[in-house]
Design a protein around this motif. Structure first.
Motif, short mmCIF file in Angstrom:
data_model
loop_
_atom_site.label_atom_id
_atom_site.label_comp_id
_atom_site.label_asym_id
_atom_site.label_seq_id
_atom_site.Cartn_x
_atom_site.Cartn_y
_atom_site.Cartn_z
N ASP A 3 0.82 -1.22 0.00
CA ASP A 3 0.00 0.00 0.00
C ASP A 3 0.85 1.27 0.00
OD1 ASP A 3 0.93 0.19 2.60
OD2 ASP A 3 -0.98 -0.39 3.53
N THR A 4 2.20 1.09 0.09
CA THR A 4 3.10 2.23 0.19
C THR A 4 4.32 2.00 -0.71
OG1 THR A 4 2.45 2.54 2.50
CG2 THR A 4 4.49 3.61 1.81
N TYR A 96 -1.77 4.71 -4.02
CA TYR A 96 -0.77 4.30 -3.02
C TYR A 96 -0.28 5.51 -2.21
CZ TYR A 96 -0.52 0.10 -5.90
OH TYR A 96 -0.84 -1.05 -6.60
N ARG A 97 0.23 5.22 -1.03
CA ARG A 97 0.97 6.23 -0.27
C ARG A 97 2.37 6.27 -0.87
NH1 ARG A 97 0.81 5.18 6.08
NH2 ARG A 97 1.57 7.33 6.10
N GLU A 129 3.43 11.94 -0.20
CA GLU A 129 2.99 12.33 1.14
C GLU A 129 4.07 13.15 1.81
OE1 GLU A 129 1.58 9.78 4.94
OE2 GLU A 129 0.87 9.03 3.00
N HIS A 154 5.97 7.61 9.73
CA HIS A 154 4.69 7.48 9.02
C HIS A 154 3.96 6.18 9.35
CE1 HIS A 154 5.61 11.08 6.73
NE2 HIS A 154 6.83 10.61 6.64
N LEU A 156 4.69 3.06 8.92
CA LEU A 156 4.59 2.17 7.76
C LEU A 156 4.82 0.73 8.19
CD1 LEU A 156 6.69 4.21 5.14
CD2 LEU A 156 4.25 4.41 5.68
N THR A 161 5.28 -2.32 2.19
CA THR A 161 5.99 -1.18 1.59
C THR A 161 7.00 -1.67 0.55
OG1 THR A 161 5.77 0.07 3.66
CG2 THR A 161 7.43 0.84 2.10
#
Length: 200
Positions: A3-4, A96-97, A129, A154, A156, A161
């Motif tokens: 997601d990152t 996505y981040r 971000e 952040h 994460l 990631t």
């Protein structure tokens, strides 16, 4: 499920011509890239020496070169930033981040911004971000602390990631912390090939 994504900058988005800087400095009289210049470069990349100290270090090695000449050679590494990569990034940023984590110095970033213009670099930075430049945070890759810093700040999850960088030492360091990595091969791969790599 990723997601990152944390991206490097040079040779991922902006193309670099490393030989241009070496050639430029040689034309100014540099016979070899010394350990002292290497140390100076690393210190400047982490903000531990000022721009004046950095340039003075080069002037010591190149007594006949002006500051302008040295800056021109130093900045000749910065090549083009293809628009299609920015458009790809803008598309990614909706899903996505995204973070930028770059080993770089104040001279190169100022030059990139001046050359690309405010609307382009603003569009670029807005995809993330947060943008992290080594000279601003006092840490650089491949030190584990810089990855840990971004992860902690952040909140994460390393296993969710992906880290993208062209230097193997950097992707190895990130992988050791549990991040997914893509060691992009410059000249053979492009960041827009991301989905083809089945990494996401």
């Amino acid at each position: 499920m990723i997601d990152t994504i944390i991206f490097d900058f040079g040779d991922i988005f902006i193309n670099l011509d490393k030989q241009a800087t070496i050639s430029g400095l040689q034309k100014l009289g540099l016979t070899e890239w010394t350990p002292e210049l290497d140390r100076l470069n690393l210190l400047y990349e982490t903000g531990d020496v000022s721009q004046d100290e950095f340039l003075a270090g080069f002037q010591k090695e190149l007594p006949n070169a002006s500051v302008e000449d040295i800056l021109a050679a130093w900045n000749s590494i910065l090549a083009d930033f293809p628009l299609y990569r920015l458009e790809f990034l803008q598309m990614l940023s909706k899903k996505y981040r995204l973070f930028l984590l770059s080993n770089t110095d104040a001279i190169h970033i100022q030059t990139f911004e001046n050359k690309s213009g405010i609307s382009f670099y603003s569009d670029f930075y807005q995809c993330f971000e947060k943008v992290y430049f080594s000279f601003e945070i006092g840490m650089r890759k491949p030190n584990a602390e810089v990855f840990q810093y971004v992860i902690n700040k952040h909140e994460l999850s390393p296993k969710r990631t992906l880290f993208v960088d062209d230097k193997k030492e950097n992707t190895d360091a990130a992988a050791a912390l549990g991040l997914h990595v893509w060691n992009l091969q410059v000249g053979q791969e492009d960041v827009v090939d991301l989905f083809d790599k089945k990494l996401l």
